[in-house]
Design an enzyme around this catalytic site. Structure first.
Site, PDB file in Angstrom:
ATOM      1  N   GLY A  59       0.745  -1.003   0.070  1.00  0.00           N
ATOM      2  CA  GLY A  59      -0.071  -0.007   0.026  1.00  0.00           C
ATOM      3  C   GLY A  59       0.859   1.207   0.029  1.00  0.00           C
ATOM      4  O   GLY A  59       2.089   1.316  -0.285  1.00  0.00           O
ATOM      5  N   SER A  60       0.334   2.221   0.369  1.00  0.00           N
ATOM      6  CA  SER A  60       0.899   3.641   0.330  1.00  0.00           C
ATOM      7  C   SER A  60       2.142   3.557   1.416  1.00  0.00           C
ATOM      8  O   SER A  60       3.140   4.488   1.102  1.00  0.00           O
ATOM      9  CB  SER A  60      -0.041   4.863   0.564  1.00  0.00           C
ATOM     10  OG  SER A  60      -0.989   4.887  -0.228  1.00  0.00           O
ATOM     11  N   ILE A  61       2.223   2.695   2.314  1.00  0.00           N
ATOM     12  CA  ILE A  61       3.212   2.748   3.303  1.00  0.00           C
ATOM     13  C   ILE A  61       4.721   2.485   2.510  1.00  0.00           C
ATOM     14  O   ILE A  61       5.525   2.779   3.073  1.00  0.00           O
ATOM     15  CB  ILE A  61       2.931   1.950   4.329  1.00  0.00           C
ATOM     16  CG1 ILE A  61       4.072   2.114   5.501  1.00  0.00           C
ATOM     17  CG2 ILE A  61       3.104   0.396   3.826  1.00  0.00           C
ATOM     18  CD1 ILE A  61       3.928   3.437   6.411  1.00  0.00           C
ATOM     19  N   ARG A  63       5.934   3.981  -0.158  1.00  0.00           N
ATOM     20  CA  ARG A  63       6.583   5.046  -0.424  1.00  0.00           C
ATOM     21  C   ARG A  63       7.398   5.771   0.850  1.00  0.00           C
ATOM     22  O   ARG A  63       8.215   6.218   0.720  1.00  0.00           O
ATOM     23  CB  ARG A  63       5.528   6.260  -0.740  1.00  0.00           C
ATOM     24  CG  ARG A  63       5.101   5.825  -2.331  1.00  0.00           C
ATOM     25  CD  ARG A  63       4.213   6.946  -3.026  1.00  0.00           C
ATOM     26  NE  ARG A  63       2.804   6.846  -2.177  1.00  0.00           N
ATOM     27  CZ  ARG A  63       1.731   6.167  -2.869  1.00  0.00           C
ATOM     28  NH1 ARG A  63       1.790   5.539  -4.011  1.00  0.00           N
ATOM     29  NH2 ARG A  63       0.877   6.495  -2.179  1.00  0.00           N
TER      30      ARG A  63
END
Length: 113
Positions: A59-61, A63
């Site tokens: 997921g976004s984590i 990045r």
């Protein structure tokens, strides 16, 4: 690593419950040894038990993690941003512009569609 495994077994299930996370795969590398195991299930609607080989969607984590890795590599002198990226980062910081306002091919980014 039996002691580490026991510590994980006593801590991780409580953390999952506290943060309402259905499952997690955990791996720790210490002194050249690896302890890996899984806890809980992959999904509450379609529960499949988690083990050390379970794959999860990123997921976004990712990045955030990549940014931390890039920062460490820069601290160690292994990686240096090109002048355009460095200037862009300074400009964004001083003007409060959105982090997505300027991009460089040398920076990790998610393409917009």
């Amino acid at each position: 690593m039996p002691d580490l495994r026991a510590r994980l077994d006593s801590a991780v299930p409580d953390l999952l419950a506290e943060h309402r996370v259905p499952g997690a795969a955990v791996g720790v590398a210490l002194d050249g040894r690896i302890c890996a195991t899984g806890y809980g299930v992959t999904h509450v609607v379609h529960p499949i038990g988690v083990d050390e080989n379970t794959l999860f969607q990123v997921g976004s984590i990712s990045r955030t993690l990549l940014g931390a890795v890039i920062g460490r590599l820069m601290e160690q002198g292994v990686l240096e941003l090109d002048p355009v990226a460095r200037s862009s980062a300074r400009t964004r910081a001083s003007t409060g512009a959105s982090p997505c306002a300027t991009r460089s091919p040398h920076l990790a980014s998610t393409p917009r569609t």
